[in-house]
Design a protein around this motif. Sequence first.
Motif, PDB file in Angstrom:
ATOM      1  N   ASP A  17     -13.304  20.534 -21.210  1.00  6.86           N
ATOM      2  CA  ASP A  17     -12.147  20.935 -22.021  1.00  6.86           C
ATOM      3  C   ASP A  17     -12.098  22.426 -22.349  1.00  6.86           C
ATOM      4  OD1 ASP A  17     -14.144  21.065 -23.955  1.00  6.86           O
ATOM      5  OD2 ASP A  17     -13.166  19.699 -25.344  1.00  6.86           O
ATOM      6  N   GLY A  18     -13.089  23.187 -21.960  1.00 10.69           N
ATOM      7  CA  GLY A  18     -13.091  24.628 -22.187  1.00 10.69           C
ATOM      8  C   GLY A  18     -12.446  25.420 -21.066  1.00 10.69           C
ATOM      9  N   TRP A  19     -11.990  24.730 -20.021  1.00  9.13           N
ATOM     10  CA  TRP A  19     -11.347  25.424 -18.911  1.00  9.13           C
ATOM     11  C   TRP A  19      -9.918  25.805 -19.259  1.00  9.13           C
ATOM     12  CZ3 TRP A  19     -12.684  21.173 -14.816  1.00  9.13           C
ATOM     13  CH2 TRP A  19     -14.037  21.260 -14.476  1.00  9.13           C
ATOM     14  N   THR A  70      -9.590  10.004 -21.023  1.00 12.08           N
ATOM     15  CA  THR A  70      -9.255  10.975 -22.063  1.00 12.08           C
ATOM     16  C   THR A  70     -10.395  10.942 -23.068  1.00 12.08           C
ATOM     17  OG1 THR A  70      -8.004   9.305 -23.276  1.00 12.08           O
ATOM     18  CG2 THR A  70      -6.779  10.699 -21.769  1.00 12.08           C
ATOM     19  N   HIS A  71     -11.183  11.984 -23.100  1.00 13.59           N
ATOM     20  CA  HIS A  71     -12.405  11.982 -23.896  1.00 13.59           C
ATOM     21  C   HIS A  71     -12.703  13.398 -24.354  1.00 13.59           C
ATOM     22  CE1 HIS A  71     -16.621  11.342 -24.962  1.00 13.59           C
ATOM     23  NE2 HIS A  71     -16.414  10.039 -24.841  1.00 13.59           N
ATOM     24  N   ARG A  72     -13.249  13.526 -25.541  1.00 14.41           N
ATOM     25  CA  ARG A  72     -13.635  14.851 -26.025  1.00 14.41           C
ATOM     26  C   ARG A  72     -14.593  15.495 -25.024  1.00 14.41           C
ATOM     27  NH1 ARG A  72     -18.656  13.814 -27.096  1.00 14.41           N
ATOM     28  NH2 ARG A  72     -19.313  11.971 -28.212  1.00 14.41           N
ATOM     29  N   GLY A  73     -14.472  16.762 -24.874  1.00 15.68           N
ATOM     30  CA  GLY A  73     -15.340  17.472 -23.942  1.00 15.68           C
ATOM     31  C   GLY A  73     -14.829  17.457 -22.511  1.00 15.68           C
ATOM     32  N   ARG A  74     -13.767  16.703 -22.242  1.00 17.14           N
ATOM     33  CA  ARG A  74     -13.224  16.580 -20.886  1.00 17.14           C
ATOM     34  C   ARG A  74     -11.825  17.172 -20.811  1.00 17.14           C
ATOM     35  NH1 ARG A  74     -17.687  15.805 -17.915  1.00 17.14           N
ATOM     36  NH2 ARG A  74     -18.956  14.159 -18.825  1.00 17.14           N
ATOM     37  N   VAL A  75     -11.365  17.439 -19.605  1.00 19.26           N
ATOM     38  CA  VAL A  75     -10.082  18.099 -19.402  1.00 19.26           C
ATOM     39  C   VAL A  75      -8.945  17.371 -20.104  1.00 19.26           C
ATOM     40  CG1 VAL A  75      -8.366  18.696 -17.661  1.00 19.26           C
ATOM     41  CG2 VAL A  75     -10.768  19.164 -17.226  1.00 19.26           C
ATOM     42  N   LEU A  76      -8.909  16.054 -20.038  1.00 15.86           N
ATOM     43  CA  LEU A  76      -7.780  15.304 -20.564  1.00 15.86           C
ATOM     44  C   LEU A  76      -7.915  14.940 -22.045  1.00 15.86           C
ATOM     45  CD1 LEU A  76      -7.174  12.908 -17.527  1.00 15.86           C
ATOM     46  CD2 LEU A  76      -6.094  15.118 -18.023  1.00 15.86           C
ATOM     47  N   GLU A 123     -23.340 -13.634 -10.638  1.00 19.95           N
ATOM     48  CA  GLU A 123     -22.919 -14.194 -11.926  1.00 19.95           C
ATOM     49  C   GLU A 123     -21.399 -14.251 -12.092  1.00 19.95           C
ATOM     50  OE1 GLU A 123     -24.890 -15.619 -14.173  1.00 19.95           O
ATOM     51  OE2 GLU A 123     -26.600 -15.237 -12.849  1.00 19.95           O
ATOM     52  N   GLY A 124     -20.679 -13.799 -11.074  1.00 17.80           N
ATOM     53  CA  GLY A 124     -19.221 -13.809 -11.147  1.00 17.80           C
ATOM     54  C   GLY A 124     -18.640 -12.741 -12.064  1.00 17.80           C
ATOM     55  N   LEU A 125     -19.396 -11.676 -12.278  1.00 17.27           N
ATOM     56  CA  LEU A 125     -18.957 -10.602 -13.165  1.00 17.27           C
ATOM     57  C   LEU A 125     -18.267  -9.487 -12.388  1.00 17.27           C
ATOM     58  CD1 LEU A 125     -22.173 -10.291 -15.349  1.00 17.27           C
ATOM     59  CD2 LEU A 125     -20.052 -11.495 -15.925  1.00 17.27           C
ATOM     60  N   GLN A 126     -17.320  -8.829 -13.018  1.00 15.42           N
ATOM     61  CA  GLN A 126     -16.713  -7.635 -12.470  1.00 15.42           C
ATOM     62  C   GLN A 126     -17.199  -6.437 -13.276  1.00 15.42           C
ATOM     63  OE1 GLN A 126     -12.449  -8.504 -12.487  1.00 15.42           O
ATOM     64  NE2 GLN A 126     -12.609  -8.624 -10.264  1.00 15.42           N
ATOM     65  N   LEU A 127     -17.304  -5.294 -12.609  1.00 20.64           N
ATOM     66  CA  LEU A 127     -17.845  -4.096 -13.231  1.00 20.64           C
ATOM     67  C   LEU A 127     -16.817  -2.970 -13.269  1.00 20.64           C
ATOM     68  CD1 LEU A 127     -21.230  -4.004 -11.276  1.00 20.64           C
ATOM     69  CD2 LEU A 127     -20.834  -4.945 -13.568  1.00 20.64           C
ATOM     70  N   ILE A 128     -16.865  -2.205 -14.334  1.00 20.36           N
ATOM     71  CA  ILE A 128     -16.182  -0.916 -14.405  1.00 20.36           C
ATOM     72  C   ILE A 128     -17.298   0.116 -14.435  1.00 20.36           C
ATOM     73  CG2 ILE A 128     -14.674   0.595 -15.727  1.00 20.36           C
ATOM     74  CD1 ILE A 128     -13.418  -1.989 -16.915  1.00 20.36           C
ATOM     75  N   ILE A 129     -17.372   0.927 -13.393  1.00 21.33           N
ATOM     76  CA  ILE A 129     -18.455   1.891 -13.221  1.00 21.33           C
ATOM     77  C   ILE A 129     -18.007   3.252 -13.741  1.00 21.33           C
ATOM     78  CG2 ILE A 129     -19.908   3.061 -11.516  1.00 21.33           C
ATOM     79  CD1 ILE A 129     -20.526   0.119 -11.693  1.00 21.33           C
ATOM     80  N   SER A 130     -18.894   3.936 -14.438  1.00 19.68           N
ATOM     81  CA  SER A 130     -18.610   5.305 -14.896  1.00 19.68           C
ATOM     82  C   SER A 130     -19.126   6.306 -13.880  1.00 19.68           C
ATOM     83  CB  SER A 130     -19.283   5.569 -16.244  1.00 19.68           C
ATOM     84  OG  SER A 130     -18.706   4.777 -17.245  1.00 19.68           O
ATOM     85  N   ALA A 131     -18.346   7.353 -13.661  1.00 16.45           N
ATOM     86  CA  ALA A 131     -18.748   8.475 -12.809  1.00 16.45           C
ATOM     87  C   ALA A 131     -18.541   9.751 -13.620  1.00 16.45           C
ATOM     88  CB  ALA A 131     -17.910   8.506 -11.535  1.00 16.45           C
ATOM     89  N   TYR A 132     -19.428  10.704 -13.440  1.00 13.95           N
ATOM     90  CA  TYR A 132     -19.416  11.912 -14.265  1.00 13.95           C
ATOM     91  C   TYR A 132     -19.357  13.158 -13.399  1.00 13.95           C
ATOM     92  CZ  TYR A 132     -21.043   8.674 -17.829  1.00 13.95           C
ATOM     93  OH  TYR A 132     -21.152   7.616 -18.697  1.00 13.95           O
ATOM     94  N   SER A 133     -18.501  14.121 -13.796  1.00  9.41           N
ATOM     95  CA  SER A 133     -18.481  15.407 -13.099  1.00  9.41           C
ATOM     96  C   SER A 133     -19.580  16.329 -13.637  1.00  9.41           C
ATOM     97  CB  SER A 133     -17.115  16.079 -13.241  1.00  9.41           C
ATOM     98  OG  SER A 133     -16.884  16.517 -14.559  1.00  9.41           O
ATOM     99  N   SER A 134     -20.090  16.012 -14.801  1.00  7.38           N
ATOM    100  CA  SER A 134     -21.214  16.714 -15.431  1.00  7.38           C
ATOM    101  C   SER A 134     -21.593  15.926 -16.677  1.00  7.38           C
ATOM    102  CB  SER A 134     -20.839  18.150 -15.832  1.00  7.38           C
ATOM    103  OG  SER A 134     -19.961  18.133 -16.944  1.00  7.38           O
ATOM    104  N   GLY A 155     -28.045  14.739 -23.928  1.00  8.03           N
ATOM    105  CA  GLY A 155     -28.469  16.124 -24.021  1.00  8.03           C
ATOM    106  C   GLY A 155     -27.296  17.063 -24.269  1.00  8.03           C
ATOM    107  N   PRO A 156     -27.555  18.367 -24.145  1.00 13.54           N
ATOM    108  CA  PRO A 156     -26.488  19.344 -24.421  1.00 13.54           C
ATOM    109  C   PRO A 156     -25.446  19.368 -23.304  1.00 13.54           C
ATOM    110  CG  PRO A 156     -28.464  20.463 -23.678  1.00 13.54           C
ATOM    111  CD  PRO A 156     -28.823  19.005 -23.825  1.00 13.54           C
ATOM    112  N   ILE A 157     -24.230  19.706 -23.677  1.00 14.29           N
ATOM    113  CA  ILE A 157     -23.151  19.818 -22.693  1.00 14.29           C
ATOM    114  C   ILE A 157     -23.420  21.004 -21.775  1.00 14.29           C
ATOM    115  CG2 ILE A 157     -21.708  21.256 -24.189  1.00 14.29           C
ATOM    116  CD1 ILE A 157     -19.280  19.763 -22.995  1.00 14.29           C
ATOM    117  N   ASP A 158     -23.050  20.854 -20.517  1.00 15.03           N
ATOM    118  CA  ASP A 158     -23.191  21.933 -19.540  1.00 15.03           C
ATOM    119  C   ASP A 158     -21.866  22.678 -19.486  1.00 15.03           C
ATOM    120  OD1 ASP A 158     -23.586  23.617 -17.420  1.00 15.03           O
ATOM    121  OD2 ASP A 158     -23.706  22.033 -15.917  1.00 15.03           O
ATOM    122  N   ALA A 159     -21.737  23.716 -20.280  1.00 11.30           N
ATOM    123  CA  ALA A 159     -20.480  24.455 -20.375  1.00 11.30           C
ATOM    124  C   ALA A 159     -20.366  25.561 -19.330  1.00 11.30           C
ATOM    125  CB  ALA A 159     -20.341  25.054 -21.770  1.00 11.30           C
TER     126      ALA A 159
END
Length: 128
Positions: free
Chosen positions: A82-84, A114-120, A20-31, A37-41
């Motif tokens: 962000d709790g580290w 830069t997102h709540r719950g994350r280091v930055l 379709e000629g589309l470009q993607l921005i893919i998300s990757a998660y460290s957790s 669901g609940p955050i893995d703290a």
Amino acid sequence: LDIGANTSERLAFCSAALDEGLQLIISAYSSWPNYDGPIDALSLPAQHATRLMREFNEIATLAGAHGPLTPIARVTAHSGYDGWSESESRDFFGSVLEETAAFGDAIPPVAHETHRGRVLCCPFITAR
């Protein structure tokens, strides 16, 4: 990765985007994928780094399957917790940035969100 439940589905999604000629921005998660669901703290920085590298490996597979025509333009990484302490955060990013560099051109550019719950999440800590 948020474009299919397995490599086969993700490859099909990337092929359809390419068709379709589309470009993607893919998300990757460290957790805490997709913030479902609940955050893995309790996961340690090394566990976050290992998971993120697995996601980057998968992205490299997807991008490589389509060669220079890959529809994957960028990767947004949801990195760390962000709790580290600042020391844990620096160690995490030192490891992740070193390992990410080893991919070379196998994956597109990676932005660490830069997102709540994350280091930055906190600009003052991020600036240091």
